[in-house]
Write a protein that holds these residues in place. Structure first.
Motif, mmCIF file in Angstrom:
data_model
loop_
_atom_site.group_PDB
_atom_site.id
_atom_site.type_symbol
_atom_site.label_atom_id
_atom_site.label_comp_id
_atom_site.label_asym_id
_atom_site.label_seq_id
_atom_site.Cartn_x
_atom_site.Cartn_y
_atom_site.Cartn_z
ATOM 1 N N UNK A 293 52.483 40.304 44.858
ATOM 2 C CA UNK A 293 53.121 39.017 44.608
ATOM 3 C C UNK A 293 53.841 38.584 45.880
ATOM 4 N N UNK A 294 54.114 37.300 45.974
ATOM 5 C CA UNK A 294 54.825 36.793 47.135
ATOM 6 C C UNK A 294 56.218 37.416 47.224
ATOM 7 N N UNK A 296 59.175 36.368 47.506
ATOM 8 C CA UNK A 296 60.282 35.776 46.763
ATOM 9 C C UNK A 296 59.981 35.667 45.270
ATOM 10 N N UNK A 297 58.949 36.368 44.798
ATOM 11 C CA UNK A 297 58.564 36.320 43.382
ATOM 12 C C UNK A 297 58.778 37.672 42.714
ATOM 13 N N UNK A 298 58.709 37.649 41.362
ATOM 14 C CA UNK A 298 58.791 38.874 40.582
ATOM 15 C C UNK A 298 57.585 38.965 39.661
ATOM 16 N N UNK A 299 57.121 40.191 39.416
ATOM 17 C CA UNK A 299 56.003 40.420 38.499
ATOM 18 C C UNK A 299 56.493 40.208 37.066
ATOM 19 N N UNK A 300 55.717 39.483 36.260
ATOM 20 C CA UNK A 300 55.999 39.342 34.837
ATOM 21 C C UNK A 300 55.252 40.457 34.102
ATOM 22 N N UNK A 340 44.214 51.303 42.047
ATOM 23 C CA UNK A 340 43.770 50.000 41.552
ATOM 24 C C UNK A 340 44.716 48.911 42.029
ATOM 25 N N UNK A 341 44.137 47.763 42.416
ATOM 26 C CA UNK A 341 44.918 46.668 42.986
ATOM 27 C C UNK A 341 44.602 45.371 42.265
ATOM 28 N N UNK A 342 45.652 44.679 41.783
ATOM 29 C CA UNK A 342 45.490 43.358 41.187
ATOM 30 C C UNK A 342 46.397 42.387 41.935
ATOM 31 N N UNK A 343 46.012 41.118 41.958
ATOM 32 C CA UNK A 343 46.658 40.152 42.837
ATOM 33 C C UNK A 343 47.044 38.892 42.059
ATOM 34 N N UNK A 344 48.248 38.407 42.304
ATOM 35 C CA UNK A 344 48.687 37.160 41.695
ATOM 36 C C UNK A 344 47.937 35.977 42.313
ATOM 37 N N UNK A 345 47.689 34.962 41.489
ATOM 38 C CA UNK A 345 46.954 33.772 41.945
ATOM 39 C C UNK A 345 47.528 33.185 43.233
ATOM 40 N N UNK A 377 41.257 42.437 40.289
ATOM 41 C CA UNK A 377 41.399 41.218 39.483
ATOM 42 C C UNK A 377 42.417 40.294 40.134
ATOM 43 N N UNK A 378 42.223 39.005 39.910
ATOM 44 C CA UNK A 378 43.180 37.982 40.343
ATOM 45 C C UNK A 378 43.597 37.206 39.100
ATOM 46 N N UNK A 379 44.916 37.059 38.901
ATOM 47 C CA UNK A 379 45.399 36.390 37.690
ATOM 48 C C UNK A 379 46.815 35.870 37.912
#
Length: 569
Positions: A293-294, A296-300, A340-345, A377-379
């Motif tokens: 995540x960027x 300045x962001x937090x994971x939901x 495993x790696x997932x990425x925020x949009x 995945x990207x989400x």
């Protein structure tokens, strides 16, 4: 109801255990008493308020075509094993073994029980639709029960379940329940908002929560200032961002000695937090998963959990991160990462960002997805903020706190397929029933109403759910004229169906006024000096302090008019 003959043990001091207004006032007003952690006894006025809510709920459920039943609180574990929830539900499910070594649980909800009932009784499409509900005690073994009736272990709940032949019919059932809930909470006199929500452990394809707006709410609501969009922050979608059209720059590895935290790294490199991407590692079903995540962001967490299809996720601590990746926290990055790696949009749309280099004291500049690393995945994985635009119309969002008092789910066929709850369609083919689930926290509504309606003197109940509609103060119990008039008015109001608490105690007027305010009963009638001198009865509105002076023969008609007006709102 006579105060002198009733169990209404009011307290002058605030209980030390109470953290929120409703808990403090319910204890002070003698509505509830604690038995043990998260479990309360309802005293007469507390139970009366609960029954008022129940009556509204029951009337609107019946009006919507639902049928009332009552299911057992004790449920056999075998049913929960069929759906797989016995293992997945978590420690909130109180499990036990009886004398015959049979596993059971105390019901936190009744999807399995109702599905078992319908699979035994429904055979044909002609038997559907069905909508069944109950008002019953539930038990969830909360790890930290708090806030009195707001988050207890044992609570009173209305739960309903619909069964239909197809999705279209199920959506019609869902809408009927949604509309019924709008009427229920309006009739309860609450300031509320329906919001899009995550389905949680109940499951299903979509759901709405009904949230009472209050500063002490445990949930954050995301509400558009222009359109009808509203969602729980766990569910709130972030508007898609346009991909950065900048050309990719050459990857650089930069020494950043001792620089681990986002602000420190940004200051050292002379960049903003939105130019950095942080790598956070979570445990999902026992497996480590990295999330980008960027800065300045937090994971939901709920969005991540839903993407991965697991019951829960937990962010790993420094030691566990090192064990999983071999890299100290603060220097993690996606390039060459073995888990495993997932990425925020938002990250997927970025170009030339900074990440950890997967080496202590180093970061990388000009990192680009697709060239330097790939994702599983990207989400949409981040927590929405009030600086984000509305995902529906693009206008400004507002954050409010809310208390969940109701939740409606479209369950689909998950439970019916798992438990083989089928019917024969018109062609003689077996089809799974399409289900919906609809819950209301009856006892929680009482607490939520108090959180929304109180002042420094006590509770201010909305008239439809007040335990008593009128409190009648006799300020001269030794005065024959005042006492006779009080008794006559008391009987007259009772005969007209008004719920009245007659304060006939031999107490000082100041004490009676204080208790009347504390109890929050909407209408106060006072017979005291003004009655002795002028023959007038004072009518005071608890909500705004407005007073009226009435002749005794005018009182009942005026009270009934106020009550009827409140019922029609």
């Amino acid at each position: 109801m006579r105060f002198s003959k009733s169990l209404i043990p009011t307290l002058k001091e605030n209980p030390a255990e109470a953290e929120v207004s409703s808990h403090r006032l319910l204890l002070r007003a003698g509505f509830i008493r604690k038995l043990t952690a998260g479990i309360y006894t309802y005293l007469p006025l507390g139970l009366a308020a609960v029954r008022k809510v129940e009556n509204i709920v029951r009337e609107e459920m019946n009006r919507a075509g639902a049928q009332e039943i009552l299911m057992p609180m004790v449920q056999p574990a075998d049913l929960w094993h069929e759906t797989g929830r016995y293992e997945k539900y978590g420690p909130e499910l109180l499990r036990f073994v009886d004398r015959h070594e049979r596993e059971s649980c105390l019901g936190p909800t009744h999807e399995e029980v109702i599905t078992d009932l319908l699979r035994r009784e429904v055979r044909s499409y002609r038997d559907l639709p069905q909508n069944l509900y109950q008002i019953q005690t539930k038990f969830r073994d909360e790890i930290r029960p708090r806030f009195g009736l707001m988050r207890g272990r044992e609570f009173i709940m209305k739960d309903a379940y619909s069964f239909d032949v197809d999705d279209r019919s199920a959506e019609e059932s869902y809408q009927r329940m949604f509309d019924a809930y709008m009427r229920i909470f309006s009739r309860c006199g609450l300031d509320f908002r329906p919001v899009e929500a995550d389905s949680g452990t109940i499951g299903g394809s979509f759901s709405h929560e009904f949230m009472v707006l209050a500063d002490t709410g445990e949930d954050t609501l995301v509400i558009c200032s222009s359109c009808d969009y509203a969602a729980n922050s766990e569910k709130a979608a972030v508007m898609a961002v346009t991909e950065d059209p900048s050309p990719m720059l050459d990857l650089e590895k930069i020494e950043t000695p001792g620089k681990r935290k986002v602000p420190v790294v940004c200051e050292f490199l002379g960049i903003e937090a939105q130019e950095l991407v942080k790598t956070m590692v979570f445990s999902a079903a026992g497996e480590p998963v990295a999330v980008l995540v960027r800065g300045d962001r937090e994971v939901q967490d709920v969005k991540l959990k839903n993407l991965l299809g697991v019951a829960d996720v937990e962010m790993l601590g420094d030691k566990d991160v090192f064990d999983a990746t071999g890299v100290p926290t603060g220097y993690l990055g996606p390039i060459g990462l073995k888990i495993k790696l997932v990425v925020d949009n938002e990250v997927a749309a970025m170009k030339n960002f900074v990440t950890g280099a997967n080496e202590k004291n180093y970061h990388c500049r000009n990192v680009n997805m697709g060239r330097d690393f790939e994702a599983s995945a990207v989400a949409d994985l981040r927590q929405i903020t009030d600086t984000d635009p509305c995902p529906s119309c693009g206008e400004k969002l507002v954050m409010r706190e809310g208390i969940e008092v109701g939740h409606v789910f479209k369950l689909g066929t998950g439970y019916s397929e798992a438990m083989h709850a089928v019917f024969q369609d018109s062609d003689g083919q077996d089809k799974p029933m399409v289900m919906g689930c609809y819950g209301i926290g009856v006892s929680r509504i009482v607490a939520a109403a108090i959180e929304q309606n109180h002042d420094e003197n006590g509770m201010v109940f909305p008239l439809p759910i007040a335990p008593m509609q009128v409190i009648l103060l006799n300020l001269g119990v030794k005065d024959v004229q005042i006492t006779e008039a009080s008794e006559l008015l008391y009987k007259e109001l009772l005969e007209k169906g008004v719920d009245v608490l007659l304060d006939d105690r031999d107490e000082r007027p100041g004490s009676k006024f204080k208790d009347a305010d504390l109890l929050g009963i909407p209408l106060r009638l006072t017979l005291g000096k003004s009655f002795s001198k002028n023959g007038l009865v004072e009518l005071r509105h608890r909500s705004n302090g407005a007073t009226e002076e009435l002749l005794p023969h005018q009182v009942t008609e005026r009270v009934l008019k106020i009550i009827n007006l409140a019922a029609t709102k």
